[in-house]
Design an enzyme around this catalytic site. Sequence first.
Site, PDB file in Angstrom:
ATOM      1  N   ASP A 144      -5.475 -11.736   1.729  1.00 24.91           N
ATOM      2  CA  ASP A 144      -4.523 -10.690   1.347  1.00 24.91           C
ATOM      3  C   ASP A 144      -4.138 -10.807  -0.133  1.00 24.91           C
ATOM      4  O   ASP A 144      -3.899 -11.905  -0.629  1.00 24.91           O
ATOM      5  CB  ASP A 144      -3.267 -10.902   2.220  1.00 24.91           C
ATOM      6  N   GLU A 201      -9.076  -8.680  -0.357  1.00 26.79           N
ATOM      7  CA  GLU A 201      -8.299  -7.463  -0.520  1.00 26.79           C
ATOM      8  C   GLU A 201      -7.803  -7.434  -1.961  1.00 26.79           C
ATOM      9  O   GLU A 201      -6.857  -8.124  -2.316  1.00 26.79           O
ATOM     10  CB  GLU A 201      -7.093  -7.414   0.421  1.00 26.79           C
TER      11      GLU A 201
HETATM   12  C1  GLC Z   1      -1.490  -6.219   1.686  1.00 27.23           C
HETATM   13  C2  GLC Z   1      -1.317  -5.748   3.115  1.00 27.23           C
HETATM   14  C3  GLC Z   1      -0.006  -5.039   3.264  1.00 27.23           C
HETATM   15  C4  GLC Z   1       1.102  -5.985   2.868  1.00 27.23           C
HETATM   16  C5  GLC Z   1       0.879  -6.549   1.465  1.00 27.23           C
HETATM   17  C6  GLC Z   1       1.791  -7.692   1.181  1.00 27.23           C
HETATM   18  O1  GLC Z   1      -1.603  -5.162   0.813  1.00 27.23           O
HETATM   19  O2  GLC Z   1      -2.403  -4.936   3.478  1.00 27.23           O
HETATM   20  O3  GLC Z   1       0.182  -4.569   4.564  1.00 27.23           O
HETATM   21  O4  GLC Z   1       2.336  -5.302   2.899  1.00 27.23           O
HETATM   22  O5  GLC Z   1      -0.426  -7.063   1.322  1.00 27.23           O
HETATM   23  O6  GLC Z   1       1.430  -8.827   1.932  1.00 27.23           O
END
Ligand code: GLC
Length: 534
Positions: free
Chosen positions: A200, A242
Site C-alpha cells: 500500500d 500501489e
Molecule cells: C491506499 C488504499 C486506501 C487507503 C490508503 C491509505 O490508497 O487503497 O484505501 O485509504 O492507501 O492507507
Amino acid sequence: MSDQWYLDTVFYELYLRAFQDSNGDGHGDFGGAIERLDYIKSLGVECIWILPHYPSPLKDDGYDVADYMGVHPDYGTLDDFKAFVAAAHQRGLRVIIDLVMNHCSDQHPWFQAARQDRNSPYHDYFVWSDTGQEYADTRIIFLDTEKSNWTYDEAAGRYFWHRFYSSQPDLNYDNPAIHEEMFNIIRFWLDTGVDGFRADAVPYLYEREGTNCENLPETHVFLKKVRRLIDEEYPGRVLIAEANQWPEDLLPYFGNGDEFQICFHFPIMPRLYMALKQADKTPIVDILARTPAIPEGCQWMTFLRNHDELTLEMVTPEERQWMWQQYAPKPRMRLNLGIRRRLAPLLDNHPDRWLLLNALHLSLPGTPIIYYGDEIGMGDDIWLPDRHGCRTPMQWNAEHQAGFSTAEETYFPVISDPVFGYQFVNVALQEMNEDSYLWRTRKLIKTRQHAAALRRGTMEIIPTRNPAILVYWRVLPDERVLCLYNLSMHPQPLGGSLSGIFHDLLHPGKRSITLSPDMELPGYATHWLEMAQL
Ligand code: GLC
C-alpha cells in the site's frame, strides 16, 4: 509451477467484511469467505487479494493497522486466516494480502508509546516536528478531510507527519528499526503461506525537504531490500506496488527487475472510461504510447474499479472536470479527486458497454484484477460516508440480507434500490442466465486463459481513420488475436486497411466474420478474433 505465475493470472479483489458472514454478526469473515471459495474459483480467477485483515479501529477500514501480526476479531482468528489460505490453496487459488508499510493507526502501541515519552525508542518510529512547517511542497491526498500533513499531538507536544488521515501517523523510514519491524512482519505472513503482498502507498515512505516527498531514491533502496528478502527466503511470492503515479515515475518501481514484479497502471484506468464516453480511442492510444517498456518478468496490473474512489489524480484538471461532469453529476458522487461509484452504475448498467469495457480490460497488456461484485454488476450507495458506498454486502440471492448474513443488521445496508437492489442483481439469478454479467465474466476470463496471446502477446495497435474504432493485435510468435472495439453507441465504418476472414473467440459457434475497410460495425461491437486461415 513457474515463479512467474502472476503473468498469466487473473486476480480478484476481495473485501472480507462484505463477502459472507458465517457467524451472524453482520460482518463478513474468513469462515464465510471459505464457504464462497468455490464461487470465486468458478469465475476463472486464480489469485485473491484480500483487503487489510489486521486489528484496527477502522478509521480507514483497516488501512489503519493497530497490530501487524494479528487478525481483526470481526474476521476471525489467525487460525481462521490460515484455514482460509489453506482452503484457497486446495482449490488452486493463491492469496495475497495488503501490506501497509507507510503508516499505522494512532492506536498502535508504537504510537501510544511514542507520544507519551519522547525518550522512548518508539518516539523515533514516527516523523515529528516542533513547528509543523516542514515539507511544505507535499500535496495532501485526502483533500476533503485533511488540511495539513502535520497534526499536533497534545501528549507529545509536537506535530506528527501523516500522508493520509490524521489517525494514520507515517512511520519513520530513516529509523533502521522500522526496516527490521517490516522485515519481521513480511516474514511472519509469508510463513503462513500467503503468496505475496499488495504493498500500500509505497511512494511516500521517506520525506526530504525541497521535494514533493514522493518516489524518493531512498524509498527504492528500501523496497529493493524487501524484494531481496522475498527472493532469497520465499522465492515465487509476488510483490505488487500501489503507486498512483505517471508511467515514467512508475518505471523505477520495477527497478532492474529487482523491485516490484507488478505495478498497478493507474493512468490508463480513467482513460478507458474517457474513451468510451467520447467514442474516441485517443486517450487510450496516447497513454499506451507514454507507457515505457518494463523489465523481463515484470507486469502492469490493470483494473476498472477497486475499493477506493475512481481516482482522477492521473488526468489533467480539464479532463478531471469533464470526467466529473460525465460520470459524477451529483456532488455526492465525488470524493477527493475522484468518483465514488461502481462499474455498472458508471456504465448506466448498459450490457453492451459493460461487455466492451470488460473485454477491453481483459485484452490489454497486463495482469487484470476484478473488484468483488463488479462481475455481477453490483450498484453503489452514494449516501454512505467515505468510500463505503462501493463496499456494500455481496449480493448472493434475493433472500434475507441478500444471502450475505443472517443478522438483522449488517455493517452497512445491502443495496436495495429499484435497479441494483439485491432482489434484481444477485449471483443466484445470474447463474440461471447465460447472458448475465456473471456468465460473461466467466466467458471472458476463460477465453483469455485459453489464448496465450491475450496474456503474454505484444500489442500492435492498427491505425484506423475512424477514432471510434480501436483495433489491435496481441501477438506471440505462433499465435495472434485481433481485438476490435467500436467505442461508439452508433454503427461505425471500420475505416482501416484490415481485411480477412476471422473466427470470433467470444462467439465460437457463430459464422466467421469477414473484415473489409468499408464494412460497418454495430454500436459497441466487441470482438476477439483469430484468423480463419493462417
Ligand atoms: C491506499 C488504499 C486506501 C487507503 C490508503 C491509505 O490508497 O487503497 O484505501 O485509504 O492507501 O492507507
